[in-house]
Design an enzyme around this catalytic site. Structure first.
Site, short mmCIF file in Angstrom:
data_model
loop_
_atom_site.label_atom_id
_atom_site.label_comp_id
_atom_site.label_asym_id
_atom_site.label_seq_id
_atom_site.Cartn_x
_atom_site.Cartn_y
_atom_site.Cartn_z
N GLU A 95 53.42 61.11 31.41
CA GLU A 95 53.83 61.77 32.65
C GLU A 95 54.62 63.06 32.38
O GLU A 95 55.74 63.26 32.85
CB GLU A 95 54.65 60.81 33.51
CG GLU A 95 53.82 59.66 34.04
CD GLU A 95 54.57 58.74 34.99
OE1 GLU A 95 53.91 58.07 35.80
OE2 GLU A 95 55.82 58.69 34.90
N GLU A 112 47.38 54.92 35.55
CA GLU A 112 48.31 53.94 36.12
C GLU A 112 48.01 53.83 37.61
O GLU A 112 47.98 54.84 38.32
CB GLU A 112 49.78 54.36 35.93
CG GLU A 112 50.22 54.45 34.48
CD GLU A 112 51.69 54.83 34.33
OE1 GLU A 112 52.42 54.73 35.34
OE2 GLU A 112 52.08 55.24 33.23
#
Length: 650
Positions: free
Chosen positions: A143, A303
């Site tokens: 991320e 995710e």
């Protein structure tokens, strides 16, 4: 092949549970697992001493079960020994202090010393796993966001960027308008990142801040390239390398950062509570279209929401029945070829204890797990989608520069750049028309309609592309706050919409930042509503389609249509509510004779996937609302439960 799987943290669990987990994964239909993106401390517990025994074992166990593996480089969470022995590898916050350890993402991406140790751990991993047949892809870090570190190394790199961009201090001072508030720069060393909390961030010079945002995004792109280069020393070209994106306070420039990666990947966490406000656009459909638009091809979900969240805030509500499967299928409908659910088990220790997984703390699979299992089985019947893609007649332009500029200088209460893109995607998706969200300088050939939401900072390439697109017969929708600034974030001395004025066939007489109030619009006798912003338009070569019915500018044009060469430009002076945006979308599609479905109720989206030859293979109808939706489509009566996806093979 459409892959389905989970994010798994075997290092958090006793080895005796691994075999049971893997057996249940296999039984459920899991094909792919991501591991190891946070496990540097276990791989190198002491500086220079490596231990990969546990990772060897889990990779073999997963592989022997026929489960593919995505391996993460663990550079987001370096061991504490690295930061304590070499504190200069820590990033520096805006208050000038080093980031406190104990969280994650502490590192300075530009630190040469950090990169030395990152390269070493990546090298040790690739020695063992680069050619492992069970490892089908690698994920870089985790991320990543734009690098807003304020350390001395980053300050020096920022100055190098400014020298390359502006060439001289004279040019830089002119570009920034540095004579305001005696802000002239007389020496390059006077320039630092925006350190200090004395004033609000938005009080700084907007040209300076925009350049810092640009550098921060470029820095992250360079960091990604650094890790790609280290991986490719051993990882074969046929093995994809990606990283997982998410929207955050300092999101990276996705289009820039993903250029060197093999596939775009996204972390998808849609809301679980349906809002009471009928104007809210709350699903992540636009983000999915952006991820597909980044590389103009199918993407991965690294995710996916599987349970309630609670870490940095109070726990969010549990996914409602249907959302585990429905939101997963929504990803497939928008072009995902992989969906990995975060996470297999809810953590029992650490900060993310209450960011729950498919299996909660009881260890007993429950409703959410059963819904995931049903999703896995349903995907097995959708093998006919293999090799299909999403093709779109509509493009929505996105620019990280625009997002940054709006964050620096808010234009009106409720005026949000990304929210505009979401609302336009919702308008076209609600008519059953696929949309690509692409970079503002991308090639526009192949599209019929292009939406240009608030092109605030004028990019000459975008102006040329849009002009050529319209001249060649395309239809463009322009929205408020277009053509306001130059590339240095200074206001242009020209009537709005600036460089687009001739195309638009109108100028802005004046504007009214109305905030969260409503203004009435009359369009051919239909009463509609605008909010947030009102441009009072003055037609030149265009004709007024709609006029204001309230405020002191009642009767004056709010929407103008202009014919330019063989194309059409629709200039919307307002941020409309859903019915107004839907009407504008229909007008644009009608001008290009693009088929759409006018019978879909608000909250139902229709998307399609096609084969390589352009024939439609699958149609997806998704109910995003909390209500049962009943409607007729192409003569068929359809009823959808909340978050239900209907898939038709065509």
């Amino acid at each position: 092949m459409i892959r389905i799987g989970v994010d798994y943290y075997p290092e958090h669990w006793d080895r005796s549970s691994w075999a049971k987990d893997i057996a249940l994964m296999k039984q459920t239909g899991v094909t792919t697992v991501r591991i190891a993106e946070f496990a540097w401390g276990l791989m190198e517990p002491i500086e220079g001493n490596f231990d990969f025994g546990w990772l060897d074992d889990i990779i073999k166990m997963l592989g022997d079960a026929g489960i593919e593996i995505i391996l993460g480089t663990p550079t987001n969470c370096a061991p504490l020994w690295l930061y304590r022995n070499y504190p200069e590898t820590l990033s520096v916050e805006r208050d000038g202090t080093r980031t406190a350890t104990g969280l994650r993402g502490h590192r300075c991406m530009e630190s040469p010393l950090f990169r030395k140790y990152a390269a070493r751990i990546i090298g040790e991993m690739t020695k063992r796993y680069a050619k492992n047949l069970h490892v089908i892809a690698w994920q870089i870090d985790n991320e990543l966001g734009a690098n807003h570190c304020c350390c001395p190394v980053c300050a020096a790199k920022f100055r190098e960027y400014l020298k390359a961009r502006h060439g001289s201090l004279e040019a830089l001072n002119h570009a920034w308008g540095a004579d305001v508030w005696s802000g002239e720069i007389s020496d390059w060393e006077q320039i630092t990142p925006p350190v200090g909390q004395l004033y609000s961030y938005n009080w700084y010079n907007p040209g300076y801040l925009l350049d810092f945002h640009r550098w921060a995004e470029q820095s992250t792109t360079g960091y990604i390239q650094f890790e790609i280069d280290e991986l490719r020393k051993a990882v074969p070209k046929k093995i994809p390398i990606t990283t997982n994106a998410c929207f955050a306070q300092h999101s990276m420039d996705f289009h820039q950062s993903y250029v060197a990666l093999d596939v775009a990947a996204y972390d998808n966490y849609p809301e679980t509570i349906y809002p009471d406000d009928p104007e809210a656009v709350y699903t992540t459909a636009a983000a999915l279209d952006l991820m597909r638009g980044v590389k103009r091809k199918n993407f991965w979900i690294m995710e996916q929401l599987s349970g309630p969240f609670g870490c940095w805030s109070a726990m969010k509500p549990m996914p409602r029945p249907g959302q585990i499967e429905g939101y997963g299928l929504q990803c497939i409908a928008h072009g995902a070829d992989m969906v990995l659910y975060w996470r297999w088990h809810a953590a029992i220790k650490g900060a993310e204890t209450f960011c729950q997984g498919l299996i909660d703390h009881s260890g007993v699979p429950g409703r959410r797990f059963e819904e995931f299992a049903h999703f896995c089985k349903r995907l097995q019947s959708l093998d006919w989608l293999d090799g299909t893609v999403v093709k779109s007649p509509v493009a929505i332009l996105y620019g990280a520069t625009q997002m940054d500029a709006f964050s620096i200088q808010t234009q009106s209460e409720g005026f949000d750049y990304w929210e505009q893109l979401k609302r336009w995607q919702n308008a076209f998706g609600g008519l059953g028309v696929n949309t690509d969200i692409i970079h503002e300088t991308a090639d526009l050939s192949g599209y019929k309609v292009v939406v240009v939401p608030s092109h605030f900072v004028t990019n000459p390439v975008t102006v040329q592309n849009i002009t050529s697109f319209v001249m060649n017969g395309g239809t463009v929708i322009l929205t408020p706050r277009t053509g306001v600034k130059d590339e240095d974030n200074g206001c242009l001395l020209a009537p709005l919409p600036g460089a687009f004025a001739e195309l638009a066939g109108c100028t802005v007489e004046e504007y009214d930042p109305i905030g969260k109030r409503d203004v009435g619009i009359d369009w051919a006798g239909e009463n509609l509503t605008a909010t947030v912003w009102c441009d009072v338009l003055r037609p030149t070569t265009g004709r007024a389609l709609a006029a204001y019915t309230t405020e002191f500018y009642a009767g004056k044009p709010a929407i103008v249509e202009n014919t330019f060469c063989s194309g059409t430009v629709l200039s919307a002076g307002v941020c409309g509510k859903k019915p107004l945006l839907r009407k504008l979308a229909k007008a644009a599609l009608d001008s290009q004779q693009v088929k759409y479905w006018d019978t879909l109720p608000e909250g139902v989206q229709c998307t399609t996937r096609e084969s390589a030859d352009g024939s439609v293979k699958g149609r997806f109808l998704f109910n995003e609302t909390a209500q049962i939706q009943s409607f007729v489509l192409a003569g068929e009566s359809i009823t959808l439960a909340p978050c239900e996806m209907k898939i038709d093979r065509i």
